[in-house]
Design a protein around this motif. Structure first.
Motif, PDB file in Angstrom:
ATOM      1  N   GLY A   9       0.819  -1.195   0.000  1.00  0.00           N
ATOM      2  CA  GLY A   9       0.000   0.000   0.000  1.00  0.00           C
ATOM      3  C   GLY A   9       0.860   1.255   0.000  1.00  0.00           C
ATOM      4  O   GLY A   9       2.090   1.189   0.073  1.00  0.00           O
ATOM      5  N   GLY A  10       0.209   2.409  -0.095  1.00  0.00           N
ATOM      6  CA  GLY A  10       0.966   3.649  -0.080  1.00  0.00           C
ATOM      7  C   GLY A  10       0.154   4.809  -0.593  1.00  0.00           C
ATOM      8  O   GLY A  10      -1.075   4.737  -0.687  1.00  0.00           O
ATOM      9  N   LEU A  11       0.863   5.858  -0.946  1.00  0.00           N
ATOM     10  CA  LEU A  11       0.245   7.085  -1.448  1.00  0.00           C
ATOM     11  C   LEU A  11       0.406   7.149  -2.953  1.00  0.00           C
ATOM     12  O   LEU A  11       1.503   6.920  -3.484  1.00  0.00           O
ATOM     13  CB  LEU A  11       0.914   8.296  -0.799  1.00  0.00           C
ATOM     14  CG  LEU A  11       0.513   9.685  -1.314  1.00  0.00           C
ATOM     15  CD1 LEU A  11      -0.962   9.959  -1.015  1.00  0.00           C
ATOM     16  CD2 LEU A  11       1.398  10.757  -0.699  1.00  0.00           C
ATOM     17  N   SER A  17      -1.477   4.143 -10.412  1.00  0.00           N
ATOM     18  CA  SER A  17      -1.608   2.703 -10.207  1.00  0.00           C
ATOM     19  C   SER A  17      -0.837   2.279  -8.963  1.00  0.00           C
ATOM     20  O   SER A  17       0.154   2.909  -8.589  1.00  0.00           O
ATOM     21  CB  SER A  17      -1.081   1.932 -11.419  1.00  0.00           C
ATOM     22  OG  SER A  17      -1.796   2.267 -12.586  1.00  0.00           O
ATOM     23  N   LEU A  18      -1.293   1.186  -8.374  1.00  0.00           N
ATOM     24  CA  LEU A  18      -0.653   0.639  -7.182  1.00  0.00           C
ATOM     25  C   LEU A  18      -0.963  -0.841  -7.119  1.00  0.00           C
ATOM     26  O   LEU A  18      -2.031  -1.270  -7.580  1.00  0.00           O
ATOM     27  CB  LEU A  18      -1.193   1.344  -5.940  1.00  0.00           C
ATOM     28  CG  LEU A  18      -0.393   1.276  -4.635  1.00  0.00           C
ATOM     29  CD1 LEU A  18       0.949   1.970  -4.799  1.00  0.00           C
ATOM     30  CD2 LEU A  18      -1.176   1.922  -3.511  1.00  0.00           C
ATOM     31  N   LEU A  93      -8.212   1.268   4.019  1.00  0.00           N
ATOM     32  CA  LEU A  93      -7.348   0.186   4.484  1.00  0.00           C
ATOM     33  C   LEU A  93      -7.808  -1.079   3.778  1.00  0.00           C
ATOM     34  O   LEU A  93      -8.981  -1.436   3.852  1.00  0.00           O
ATOM     35  CB  LEU A  93      -7.475   0.040   5.995  1.00  0.00           C
ATOM     36  CG  LEU A  93      -6.495  -0.877   6.712  1.00  0.00           C
ATOM     37  CD1 LEU A  93      -5.063  -0.406   6.513  1.00  0.00           C
ATOM     38  CD2 LEU A  93      -6.822  -0.942   8.195  1.00  0.00           C
ATOM     39  N   TYR A  94      -6.906  -1.718   3.060  1.00  0.00           N
ATOM     40  CA  TYR A  94      -7.246  -2.870   2.238  1.00  0.00           C
ATOM     41  C   TYR A  94      -6.805  -4.163   2.910  1.00  0.00           C
ATOM     42  O   TYR A  94      -5.676  -4.262   3.413  1.00  0.00           O
ATOM     43  CB  TYR A  94      -6.582  -2.752   0.863  1.00  0.00           C
ATOM     44  CG  TYR A  94      -7.290  -1.797  -0.054  1.00  0.00           C
ATOM     45  CD1 TYR A  94      -7.192  -0.422   0.123  1.00  0.00           C
ATOM     46  CD2 TYR A  94      -8.096  -2.269  -1.104  1.00  0.00           C
ATOM     47  CE1 TYR A  94      -7.865   0.466  -0.705  1.00  0.00           C
ATOM     48  CE2 TYR A  94      -8.768  -1.388  -1.940  1.00  0.00           C
ATOM     49  CZ  TYR A  94      -8.649  -0.028  -1.731  1.00  0.00           C
ATOM     50  OH  TYR A  94      -9.321   0.851  -2.558  1.00  0.00           O
ATOM     51  N   TYR A  95      -7.704  -5.146   2.875  1.00  0.00           N
ATOM     52  CA  TYR A  95      -7.451  -6.448   3.481  1.00  0.00           C
ATOM     53  C   TYR A  95      -7.662  -7.552   2.450  1.00  0.00           C
ATOM     54  O   TYR A  95      -8.608  -7.498   1.668  1.00  0.00           O
ATOM     55  CB  TYR A  95      -8.432  -6.729   4.617  1.00  0.00           C
ATOM     56  CG  TYR A  95      -8.425  -5.760   5.758  1.00  0.00           C
ATOM     57  CD1 TYR A  95      -9.223  -4.622   5.744  1.00  0.00           C
ATOM     58  CD2 TYR A  95      -7.629  -6.000   6.887  1.00  0.00           C
ATOM     59  CE1 TYR A  95      -9.230  -3.740   6.801  1.00  0.00           C
ATOM     60  CE2 TYR A  95      -7.640  -5.117   7.963  1.00  0.00           C
ATOM     61  CZ  TYR A  95      -8.432  -4.002   7.902  1.00  0.00           C
ATOM     62  OH  TYR A  95      -8.436  -3.132   8.971  1.00  0.00           O
ATOM     63  N   CYS A  96      -6.808  -8.545   2.471  1.00  0.00           N
ATOM     64  CA  CYS A  96      -7.123  -9.778   1.756  1.00  0.00           C
ATOM     65  C   CYS A  96      -7.564 -10.825   2.783  1.00  0.00           C
ATOM     66  O   CYS A  96      -7.167 -10.769   3.953  1.00  0.00           O
ATOM     67  CB  CYS A  96      -5.945 -10.274   0.926  1.00  0.00           C
ATOM     68  SG  CYS A  96      -4.459 -10.695   1.846  1.00  0.00           S
ATOM     69  N   GLY A 122      -3.951  -5.910   6.866  1.00  0.00           N
ATOM     70  CA  GLY A 122      -4.398  -4.687   6.215  1.00  0.00           C
ATOM     71  C   GLY A 122      -3.231  -3.824   5.772  1.00  0.00           C
ATOM     72  O   GLY A 122      -2.178  -3.789   6.428  1.00  0.00           O
ATOM     73  N   THR A 123      -3.417  -3.142   4.656  1.00  0.00           N
ATOM     74  CA  THR A 123      -2.407  -2.205   4.173  1.00  0.00           C
ATOM     75  C   THR A 123      -3.115  -0.957   3.661  1.00  0.00           C
ATOM     76  O   THR A 123      -4.129  -1.050   2.979  1.00  0.00           O
ATOM     77  CB  THR A 123      -1.523  -2.851   3.079  1.00  0.00           C
ATOM     78  OG1 THR A 123      -0.451  -1.970   2.744  1.00  0.00           O
ATOM     79  CG2 THR A 123      -2.325  -3.159   1.816  1.00  0.00           C
ATOM     80  N   PRO A 124      -2.619   0.235   4.011  1.00  0.00           N
ATOM     81  CA  PRO A 124      -3.336   1.458   3.642  1.00  0.00           C
ATOM     82  C   PRO A 124      -3.023   1.917   2.215  1.00  0.00           C
ATOM     83  O   PRO A 124      -1.889   1.848   1.754  1.00  0.00           O
ATOM     84  CB  PRO A 124      -2.820   2.476   4.666  1.00  0.00           C
ATOM     85  CG  PRO A 124      -1.437   2.007   4.989  1.00  0.00           C
ATOM     86  CD  PRO A 124      -1.471   0.507   4.899  1.00  0.00           C
TER      87      PRO A 124
END
Length: 129
Positions: A9-11, A17-18, A93-96, A122-124
């Motif tokens: 994750g990140g800014l 794209s990310l 916040l993204y979760y798999c 989780g990753t932001p």
């Protein structure tokens, strides 16, 4: 011990794209359905994408359709979520998570039945100029 670890994750600026990776240990990730969930500030967690075991089938909610897709790395026991044309409303916040009960060739973006038993930390992701 079954474990999922996310990273990446990140800014990113709007339109950028990310990629997020989801790495598994203690089980073979490709054998199970994977879900992608996100929780934006002040909002409830929502499921946005899922992929059936062996990559046989994917579902993406309308809000991310055409912009998000999965990529499997079976040798490294991990999955990548590739996100493009990112929008500020994708900030979350993204979760798999892994669904150990999904029938072959199926997946769901809903966790109302609690089938997603294993979750990453989780990753932001922040989309902002």
């Amino acid at each position: 011990q079954l474990q999922l670890v996310e990273s990446g994750g990140g800014l990113v600026q709007p339109g950028g794209s990310l990629s997020i990776s989801c790495a598994a240990s203690g089980f073979i990730l490709d054998d199970y359905a994977i879900g992608l969930f996100r929780q934006a500030p002040g909002k409830e967690r929502e499921g946005v994408s899922c992929m059936a075991a062996r990559g046989m089938f994917e579902i993406h909610k309308d809000s991310v359709k055409g912009r998000f897709r999965f990529s499997r790395d079976v040798a490294r026991n991990m999955v990548w979520l590739l996100m493009s044309s990112l929008k500020p409303e994708d900030t979350a916040l993204y979760y798999c998570a892994v669904d150990l009960e999904a029938p072959p060739g199926t997946c769901t973006t809903s966790n109302t039945q609690g089938r997603y038993a294993y979750w990453g930390q989780g990753t932001p992701v922040t989309v902002s100029s």
